[in-house]
Design an enzyme around this catalytic site. Sequence first.
Site, PDB file in Angstrom:
ATOM      1  CG  ASN A 157      -0.379  -0.045   2.520  1.00  0.00           C
ATOM      2  OD1 ASN A 157       0.799  -0.366   2.646  1.00  0.00           O
ATOM      3  ND2 ASN A 157      -1.139   0.271   3.544  1.00  0.00           N
ATOM      4  CD  GLU A 258       2.464   0.659  10.288  1.00  0.00           C
ATOM      5  OE1 GLU A 258       1.282   0.238  10.459  1.00  0.00           O
ATOM      6  OE2 GLU A 258       2.888   1.123   9.236  1.00  0.00           O
ATOM      7  CB  CYS A 292      -1.915   0.606   8.874  1.00  0.00           C
ATOM      8  SG  CYS A 292      -1.157  -0.640   7.863  1.00  0.00           S
ATOM      9  CD  GLU A 466       8.506   1.422  10.511  1.00  0.00           C
ATOM     10  OE1 GLU A 466       9.429   0.968   9.835  1.00  0.00           O
ATOM     11  OE2 GLU A 466       7.316   1.353  10.173  1.00  0.00           O
TER      12      GLU A 466
HETATM   13  C1  SIN Z   1       0.486   2.423   6.504  1.00  0.00           C
HETATM   14  O1  SIN Z   1      -0.639   2.389   6.100  1.00  0.00           O
HETATM   15  O2  SIN Z   1       1.020   1.414   6.934  1.00  0.00           O
HETATM   16  C2  SIN Z   1       1.325   3.676   6.515  1.00  0.00           C
HETATM   17  C3  SIN Z   1       0.537   4.917   6.441  1.00  0.00           C
HETATM   18  C4  SIN Z   1       1.375   6.153   6.620  1.00  0.00           C
HETATM   19  O3  SIN Z   1       2.585   6.071   6.864  1.00  0.00           O
HETATM   20  O4  SIN Z   1       0.800   7.233   6.526  1.00  0.00           O
END
Ligand code: SIN
Length: 487
Positions: A157, A258, A292, A466
């Site tokens: 993604n 994550e 996420c 992170e």
């Molecule tokens: C993710 O969906 O894992 C990362 C989203 C983001 O870093 O904004």
Amino acid sequence: MQLADQTLLRTEAFIGGRWCPAADNGETEVVNAASRDPIGRVPNMGPADAERAINAAATAFPQWKRIVAYERSVILRRWCDLVRESADDLAQMITAEGGKPLPESRAEVAYAAGFLEWFAEEARRAYGDVIPPHQADKRLLVVRQPIGVAAAITPWNFPAAMIARKAAAALAAGCTMLVKPAPQTPLTALALAALAERAGLPAGVLNVVTTDASTSPEIGKLICESSLVRALSFTGSTTVGKLLAAQAAATVKKVSLELGGNAPFIVFADADLEAAVEGAIAAKFRNAGQTCICANRFYVQQPLADAFARLLAERVSGLKVGAGDTDGVAIGPLIDERGLAKVERHVADAQACGGTILLGGHRHALGGTFFEPTVIAGATSGMQIAHEETFGPLAAVFPFTDEPEVIALANATEYGLASYFYSRDLSRAFRMAEALDYGMVGINTGMLSTPTAPFGGVKASGIGREGGREGMSEYQELKYICLGIDE
Ligand code: SIN
């Protein structure tokens, strides 16, 4: 794909500074997420290839960790500049492989470059400590040292940003790295490696091993079980994260995960309704709901719930659905049929449980893996969407009455990645930010990601952080040095 720089379109993996096929010459096809047409072929690597990549990273480590931080910083900065110069080509690849609209892909490239820039700077700030001694003839120091070979298992993604977020931190710390990109998006990973090579990264410091969906679990297991790999960073589902953590346990490596989320997006009656709807669209519909940190449950205080849901539906109805490289498109396809089926299941369940579909609710007329942006009013805690991350363009609005109730509802999940709320009350802002069991809280905003802040979750959403000042520590060991001196 017609790129300005066709040399970024790689058909070989990158191991030990060399572009190479799989040991058995196996290949896998990469398809366009919107049309499902083939757009390239990459090696389908097996265990022997993964071992080769781990060994290459282990061989490169002693040299890379000795290079002074300033020089590592210069190389990372050069990599960042090259990524920015190739932004259009990289964005085209991200859109082709993953399906997100081109403007979002450009934003992702900028986000990825931001991590390279941030950690190029942080490389020079791996400070230690001097501790007041416990005895007069002692001097106590703490230094940070690179942990060794690190591995990154990255998702489809954010095929550029998640690699940059992990690799930049690892390399800045003095680690070498092996990246296993998602089977759906290897081309972006290989293009990043090509730019790293151009930036002057020594051979073996960064290695990319490509796989198809069927070999991916075996290679993940091999990486986890390798005693040469001292740190593992994974972004993806909680189910896979738990499996990898279990596989990594035998070699007691540092693990950073994550994982999934189930983000609440809370709108209090004192909020600016327009701003909340705008934030809701950003938090929900980015990458067609496939992040996420996408809002999953919209809790809206009564008597605002209906007005919010109607306004949200009206605004979302203006979002154009289509292939990500088409002008004006805001919602691309979902990554695969499984993702599409999950959204369909959540809609059917919400309907069966008494929810009202205000917008969408079906597969899109475009076919393929397109789904209509959907808004459901009258959602309740018994619905699947209250407990599972949809990972698609579906917004469900749950009415609530007061602050204690919504805190309990928002925290009633095993997940704890991102959360959001809208309110103009400053005291409530602090109370809520403290009460939400989440690693990240967005107040009066639907977008909180930045390379400069620590990204990560609690509970089943993961371990570690992170980005930010904290990101490099995932790849460092603290060493305590106790020096006895003559008084
Ligand atoms: C993710 O969906 O894992 C990362 C989203 C983001 O870093 O904004």
